[in-house]
Write a protein that holds these residues in place. Structure first.
Motif, mmCIF file in Angstrom:
data_model
loop_
_atom_site.group_PDB
_atom_site.id
_atom_site.type_symbol
_atom_site.label_atom_id
_atom_site.label_comp_id
_atom_site.label_asym_id
_atom_site.label_seq_id
_atom_site.Cartn_x
_atom_site.Cartn_y
_atom_site.Cartn_z
ATOM 1 N N LEU A 107 20.130 2.845 17.318
ATOM 2 C CA LEU A 107 19.117 3.274 16.345
ATOM 3 C C LEU A 107 19.725 3.412 14.958
ATOM 4 O O LEU A 107 19.093 3.104 13.960
ATOM 5 N N GLY A 108 20.953 3.909 14.899
ATOM 6 C CA GLY A 108 21.580 4.114 13.599
ATOM 7 C C GLY A 108 23.087 4.167 13.711
ATOM 8 O O GLY A 108 23.645 4.454 14.782
ATOM 9 N N GLU A 109 23.745 3.853 12.596
ATOM 10 C CA GLU A 109 25.207 3.870 12.547
ATOM 11 C C GLU A 109 25.613 4.376 11.175
ATOM 12 O O GLU A 109 24.794 4.434 10.267
ATOM 13 N N GLY B 259 19.339 12.541 4.496
ATOM 14 C CA GLY B 259 18.366 13.443 5.126
ATOM 15 C C GLY B 259 16.972 13.066 4.649
ATOM 16 O O GLY B 259 16.798 12.628 3.513
ATOM 17 N N GLY B 260 15.980 13.208 5.523
ATOM 18 C CA GLY B 260 14.603 12.942 5.115
ATOM 19 C C GLY B 260 14.265 11.464 4.994
ATOM 20 O O GLY B 260 13.148 11.115 4.636
ATOM 21 N N THR B 261 15.214 10.562 5.307
ATOM 22 C CA THR B 261 14.876 9.135 5.275
ATOM 23 C C THR B 261 14.253 8.748 6.618
ATOM 24 O O THR B 261 14.318 9.514 7.579
ATOM 25 N N VAL B 262 13.678 7.559 6.672
ATOM 26 C CA VAL B 262 12.971 7.199 7.897
ATOM 27 C C VAL B 262 13.904 6.696 8.995
ATOM 28 O O VAL B 262 13.614 6.832 10.174
ATOM 29 N N GLY B 263 15.026 6.103 8.603
ATOM 30 C CA GLY B 263 15.906 5.506 9.606
ATOM 31 C C GLY B 263 16.831 6.544 10.225
ATOM 32 O O GLY B 263 16.674 7.749 10.031
ATOM 33 N N ASP C 221 19.710 16.571 12.619
ATOM 34 C CA ASP C 221 18.504 15.972 12.038
ATOM 35 C C ASP C 221 18.165 14.649 12.744
ATOM 36 O O ASP C 221 17.025 14.415 13.139
ATOM 37 N N ARG C 222 19.179 13.792 12.927
ATOM 38 C CA ARG C 222 18.933 12.507 13.594
ATOM 39 C C ARG C 222 18.509 12.720 15.049
ATOM 40 O O ARG C 222 17.644 12.014 15.565
ATOM 41 N N MET D 119 14.544 12.084 19.128
ATOM 42 C CA MET D 119 13.948 12.591 20.366
ATOM 43 C C MET D 119 12.436 12.652 20.224
ATOM 44 O O MET D 119 11.701 12.308 21.142
ATOM 45 N N ARG D 120 11.998 13.098 19.056
ATOM 46 C CA ARG D 120 10.556 13.197 18.829
ATOM 47 C C ARG D 120 9.935 11.809 18.863
ATOM 48 O O ARG D 120 8.974 11.560 19.577
ATOM 49 N N SER D 121 10.502 10.876 18.106
ATOM 50 C CA SER D 121 9.836 9.577 17.991
ATOM 51 C C SER D 121 9.928 8.778 19.301
ATOM 52 O O SER D 121 9.066 7.959 19.579
ATOM 53 N N ARG D 122 10.956 9.014 20.103
ATOM 54 C CA ARG D 122 11.097 8.286 21.376
ATOM 55 C C ARG D 122 10.504 9.042 22.556
ATOM 56 O O ARG D 122 10.572 8.566 23.691
ATOM 57 N N GLY D 123 10.081 10.265 22.312
ATOM 58 C CA GLY D 123 9.568 11.077 23.414
ATOM 59 C C GLY D 123 10.646 11.377 24.446
ATOM 60 O O GLY D 123 10.363 11.545 25.633
ATOM 61 N N ALA D 124 11.911 11.441 24.007
ATOM 62 C CA ALA D 124 13.015 11.697 24.947
ATOM 63 C C ALA D 124 13.205 13.202 25.120
ATOM 64 O O ALA D 124 12.982 13.982 24.201
ATOM 65 N N HIS D 125 13.621 13.598 26.331
ATOM 66 C CA HIS D 125 13.872 15.019 26.588
ATOM 67 C C HIS D 125 15.356 15.272 26.776
ATOM 68 O O HIS D 125 15.793 16.412 26.773
ATOM 69 N N ARG D 126 16.099 14.194 26.998
ATOM 70 C CA ARG D 126 17.521 14.367 27.293
ATOM 71 C C ARG D 126 18.381 13.752 26.205
ATOM 72 O O ARG D 126 17.976 12.798 25.530
ATOM 73 N N LEU D 127 19.580 14.322 26.087
ATOM 74 C CA LEU D 127 20.458 13.973 24.982
ATOM 75 C C LEU D 127 21.902 13.998 25.483
ATOM 76 O O LEU D 127 22.232 14.787 26.371
#
Ligand code: KG4
Ligand code: ZN
Length: 336
Positions: free
Chosen positions: A149-151, A197-201, A250-251, A256-264
């Motif tokens: 998702l990001g690097e 912070g606050g960016t979409v990616g 923040d990431r 988690m919110r956008s993917r609907g994930a519960h685990r990390l």
């Protein structure tokens, strides 16, 4: 040496920290030469610690990338020679994928403490690999479907720790020293930036944060002035650390919110950091963080994931090459 993808029979580390401390960081040529000297004694030591001979080894797992080409070549060529001489299958493993797998190592449960993964259905999760060389956030959509998702766009988070440590006059690697020095400090004493912070990616940028700390150190009278004032030293370390960890949180929250994930999962050398461990655990009850021994670079995570890949029919054969810029999900091979 790892059995069943998780049980650690031996986990030797040939540390080059003392060697590189002299230069304040890793020197590629020095690192490659040290790998050449270490590789055979390490293989012999790992076998003897595990109390087995090559005859009892099922397969050889090796990191083919990403990393420094000279160091990767030493490992890949040693693995190929062993595999050819002993007629064993060989399994290539992507280094960051090894980190992402590390929360499973040494456990009888799955990464989150559930009994075994044959009894629980796979659930997608968000994973971090945070170290001196990489800062990645990855969606693990299926065991063999990884999506970066990001690097980091510049410095890795561990690299920022090491550089801030250097400009405060600490030794190398500086991450653990900053961690310790930050104890009891006020994380709000300096309001350092939380880059992107606050960016979409989901990308990261740590070089601006390091520059802000450099400016604060210079304005505060240089490293000597901080060294002679332990409370102020603790404050600046705690403030840097708070900014560095805020960005990770923040990431994590957004992914988690956008993917609907519960685990990390949080992996890599920086997952040893006390603020990372405490703040992630406080905010996310379902976070898996490996024991520190399996956070920093280690052979067990590569052997463990290699075992899983072998069982799912992903032996690679002898035609593998060291691949310095190997992406995590290159060619749809997921973990390889
Ligand atoms: O995963 P690793 O052993 O090697 C790679 O870079 O791949 O990670 C080493 C990094 C170094 O930058 C080190 O400073 C950082 O992890 N590190 C820490 C801590 N322990 C290790 N950073 C912050 N706090 C720590 N306690
Ligand atoms: Zn690593």
């Amino acid at each position: 040496m790892v059995a069943d993808g998780r049980r650690v029979l031996s986990n030797r580390i040939a540390s080059q920290v003392a060697l590189h401390a002299r230069y304040g960081g890793v020197v590629p040529e020095v690192a490659s030469r040290a790998h050449v000297e270490a590789v055979i004694p390490m293989i012999e030591g790992a076998l003897s610690d595990a109390g087995i001979g090559m005859g009892e080894v099922d397969a050889i797992a090796v990191t083919k990338g990403p990393g420094l080409v000279g160091c990767l070549l030493v490992g890949v060529e040693a693995a190929k020679s062993l595999a050819a001489a002993h007629r064993k299958p060989i399994v290539a493993v992507q280094h960051i994928a090894g980190h992402l797998y590390s929360p499973w190592i040494g456990r009888e449960t799955d990464a989150w403490g559930r009994r075994t993964d044959s009894e629980v259905e796979f659930e997608p999760y968000i994973a971090f690999a945070v170290s001196g060389g990489h800062t990645s956030i990855v969606a693990v959509n299926a065991p063999d479907a990884l999506e970066t998702l990001g690097e980091t766009l510049d410095d890795a988070v561990g690299e920022a720790y090491d550089k801030v440590a250097k400009l405060l006059g600490f030794g190398y690697p500086g991450g653990p020293l900053i961690d310790r020095a930050a104890e009891g400090g006020n994380p709000r004493a300096w309001d350092f930036p939380r880059p992107l912070g606050g960016t979409v990616g989901y990308d990261f940028s740590y070089s601006g944060l390091k520059t802000s700390v450099a400016r604060a150190v210079a304005q505060g009278g240089g490293p000597g002035a901080f060294a002679s004032d332990p409370a102020r030293l603790a404050d600046i370390c705690a403030s840097f650390q708070a900014a560095a960890v805020d960005v990770l949180l923040d990431r994590a929250r957004r992914a988690m919110r956008s993917r609907g994930a519960h685990r990390l999962a949080v992996t890599g050398g920086v997952a040893c950091n006390s603020a990372v461990r405490a703040r992630f655990r406080a905010e996310f009850p379902a976070v898996a963080i490996p024991e520190p021994e399996f956070c920093t670079d280690n052979a067990a995570m590569i052997g463990g994931l290699g075992g899983v890949l072998l069982d799912s029919g992903h032996a690679t054969g002898l035609r593998i090459n060291a691949t310095p810029a190997l992406a995590l999900d290159a060619g749809g091979r997921g973990w390889q």
